[in-house]
Design an enzyme around this catalytic site. Structure first.
Site: not given
Length: 711
Positions: A559, A640, A672
């Site tokens: 991320s 995602d 994600h």
């Protein structure tokens, strides 16, 4: 460049590593959740999820913990049981995720814990209703609240009844088009109330469910990810308090949410207690709300709220709402901490909170009558506290974990007169975790870009101080997040260390747990202070830890951590690493508007792309693609929608076009996070094989399956 071609170019140094804690052990170890005691404080209930790589199956069981002895017994291993809570000291109620009468529906069952086989079905539910909350009324009835999805016309959603549309078209006139891992469908989450009647042990249900949010635009729990912590019931079962986002504001631009109060019988419409138009609302409190919690006497609701309605990482402030007067009292607002969790003492005079400070979570206490200037007092803390409940006048049952321990349970003496009593240490009872210990973990600090910065060093479980180990430098997400002393199934530093590395996990500018200012100043500075904190942290480790070989290092992150890997790839600092791994990272900050939550980027980049383009360009990794040279594994998944898969594909494609050794790992069914046990195993195997190849670490438990390589 093909995998076999680059594999033949780099010599293997064959640095042996006896990996005691392997990815398979991490994933297959029992996954317990918090333990909730009965009112007597004698027994506690907790769920455990299991996965077998032999049978490739998941299972769930609910267990009882004897608080006096620490002994655990399995209450049920029925996989259809999804949530179980106490009715009284000897009886539980639970959701059964099947229904013998209604296809696609759920059921409520009641069982005595000393004779679970004598359980009985108390209610048949018409749909998959979840997140059970209950209160036993003075008459002996059980008032309950569940959540479920409804169509715009108010019809409760049961997928069995879904018709197959003639067209797959979707038309949107406003955001959200999609969130997290799904496209929005028009369905929203609502709360449904009902009553199991009967003064004796046998309860019956008349089938009547009341939609407490009917004819409103409110949604509870908020989706995605909302659960039973988003609402609570008064002790007499007559009132329900819940959190819902402000329906008048654009959901992807604002975080604003409020606490609403509604009668359990649905006799009046839900009313906000702290919205801008509520009589007692604070003018400064306009952001997200959390954890509405009734006092034991039902007269007060405690909750958290942030000030900023454009910022998801503002500070949680504690408020107390007086139900009779409508007055809202602020509590401990001078405390520069970000608390979570609210638990009242049995007499209602004390509130226990938890908060992360410098990487560790602690239990704090404060008087329920405290004011703005009062500061909570530390009760106890180690690792990460997930729950604490009073079990006697002087003790709490605490659930916690750490970097080297999954969920465990302990008795905490709130007077400080007696030592901690550990009831369950998973490293003792779970063979998969044997060998993990606190000796693997070390905290350190150094002078960063503008202030002192904190970090963790995690050593292998078979660490030898006379040896030198390659460094794995890992970056956390967020960026308003942290490397805390907590267990993690996706990025677990201990499993990285036992491949044969010393892991360095730094909390740079923007991290939480170090005061709100430290978190806030990352605004418009993603590639500035945090980047230099990491550079200086690298230099500090190189100068002070002889057992860490910083000349043989890798960098990895997910991320925002993946963004930082991509940013570093274009800087001179990137050449310090033998290999890199970016998971669901950002290729270009100019693509921010493909994400679901716009408040995040617009706040952190201090404006919009059309009015403040320079802010989006300043720290864009794509600007420095001409410098990319370090071998990199790129991981990105199809579902995602926080950072769409095009970010990973673009990153990988340019690495390939530039001739940089690279590989793309894709999961079409993950978001994600990579959460499927089988996918998680492949994730770990591929990540570790990549970094081990370039550092010369042998590693253990990585398999040799090449069937996933498609070209």
């Amino acid at each position: 460049m093909g995998y076999l071609k680059w594999l033949s170019l780099v010599p293997v140094l064959a640095l042996a590593a006896e990996a005691l804690f392997t990815p398979e052990k991490l994933i297959s170890a029992p996954k317990r959740d918090e333990a909730v005691p009965n009112n007597a404080g004698k027994l506690a209930l907790f769920p455990t999820d299991l996965y077998s790589f032999e049978t490739h199956t998941k299972s769930t069981q609910f267990e009882l913990l004897d608080i006096a002895t620490g002994k655990t017994t399995v209450l049920t291993d029925d996989d259809n049981v999804t949530r179980m809570i106490w009715v009284d000291d000897t009886t539980v109620i639970y959701i059964n995720s099947t229904n013998s009468d209604i296809p696609g529906g759920y059921e409520l069952w009641i069982a005595p814990v000393d004779n679970f086989a004598s359980r009985y079905k108390a209610a048949s539910l018409p749909a998959p209703l979840e997140n059970l909350r209950i209160k036993v009324t003075p008459s002996g009835d059980i008032n309950f609240v569940l959540s479920g999805m409804v169509w715009p016309n108010g019809t409760i959603h049961n997928s069995v009844n879904d018709a197959t549309p003639l067209s797959s078209a979707r038309i949107y006139d406003k955001p959200f088009v999609r969130q997290w891992n799904y496209y929005t469908t028009g369905r929203t989450s609502k709360l449904f109330a009902g009553t199991l009647k009967g003064s004796g042990h046998i309860k019956t249900f008349d089938g009547k469910l009341t939609n407490l949010l009917a004819n409103t635009q409110l949604e509870a729990p908020p989706q995605p990810g909302g659960d039973f912590w988003s609402y609570d019931m008064s002790s007499d079962g007559k009132l329900v308090a819940f959190m819902s986002k402000d329906p008048t504001l654009a959901a992807n631009n604002y975080t604003a949410s409020y606490i609403y109060l509604v009668p359990h019988d649905g006799s009046s419409i839900a009313t906000a207690i702290n919205s801008p138009t509520s009589p007692g609302a604070w003018a400064t409190a306009r952001g997200a709300c959390w954890a509405p919690t009734f006092s034991p006497d039902g007269k007060t609701i405690a909750y958290y709220q942030m000030d900023d309605r454009l910022y998801e990482a503002d500070r949680n402030k504690l408020y107390m709402y007086d139900i009779n007067t409508g007055v809202i009292r602020g509590v401990a607002h001078n405390w520069d901490s970000n608390p979570y969790g609210i638990t009242y003492s049995n007499d209602g005079k004390t509130i226990w909170l938890a908060s992360e400070e410098r990487g560790n979570s602690k239990i704090f206490s404060i008087s329920a009558s405290a004011g703005m200037k009062d500061i909570p007092t530390v009760v106890w803390g180690y690792g990460y506290i997930t729950a604490s409940y009073q079990i006697t006048n002087t003790t709490l049952l605490a659930s916690n974990n750490s970097l080297v321990q999954s969920y465990g349970y302990s008795i905490v003496d709130i007077t400080g007169k007696n030592p901690l009593k550990v009831l369950l240490d998973p490293r003792i009872v779970d063979a998969e975790l044997n060998g993990l210990s606190e000796s693997m973990v070390e905290e350190f600090s150094f002078q960063g870009n503008w202030t002192t910065v904190h970090g963790y060093i995690i050593k292998p479980s078979n660490f030898d101080p006379t040896k030198k180990y390659p460094m794995a430098m890992i970056f956390h997400g967020g960026p308003q997040d942290s490397w805390a002393n907590t267990w993690n199934l996706r990025w677990n530093p201990a499993v990285w260390a036992d491949q044969g590395y010393v892991v360095v996990a730094i909390n740079p500018t923007g991290s939480v747990g170090f005061g709100q200012y430290f978190s806030n100043v990352i605004k418009n500075d993603w590639g500035g202070a945090p980047y230099y904190d990491l550079v200086l942290g690298f230099e500090h480790v190189a100068a002070n830890y002889k057992y860490i070989d910083t000349t043989n290092a890798i960098a990895a992150g997910a991320s925002w951590g993946g963004y930082m890997v991509n940013w570093i790839q274009g800087k001179d600092f990137g050449r310090k690493f033998k290999a890199m791994v970016s998971h669901d990272g950002i290729f270009s900050t100019l693509n921010a508007y493909a994400s679901d939550h716009l408040w995040f980027f617009q706040r952190d980049f201090n404006g919009t792309l059309w009015n403040n383009r320079a802010n989006f360009e300043r720290y864009d990794p794509a600007r420095y693609a001409i410098n990319w040279a370090t071998p990199q594994l790129v991981v990105h998944s199809d579902l995602d929608y926080r950072l769409p898969i095009s970010e990973g594909i673009q990153m990988f494609t340019i690495l390939q076009e530039r001739g940089v050794p690279s590989r793309f790992l894709n999961f079409p069914d993950e978001s994600h996070y990579v959460e499927s046990p089988e996918n998680s195993l492949v994730w770990h195997q591929e990540v570790f094989k990549w970094i081990n190849h370039y550092t010369g670490v042998t590693g253990t438990g990585l398999g040799d399956d090449s069937s996933y390589v498609l070209n």
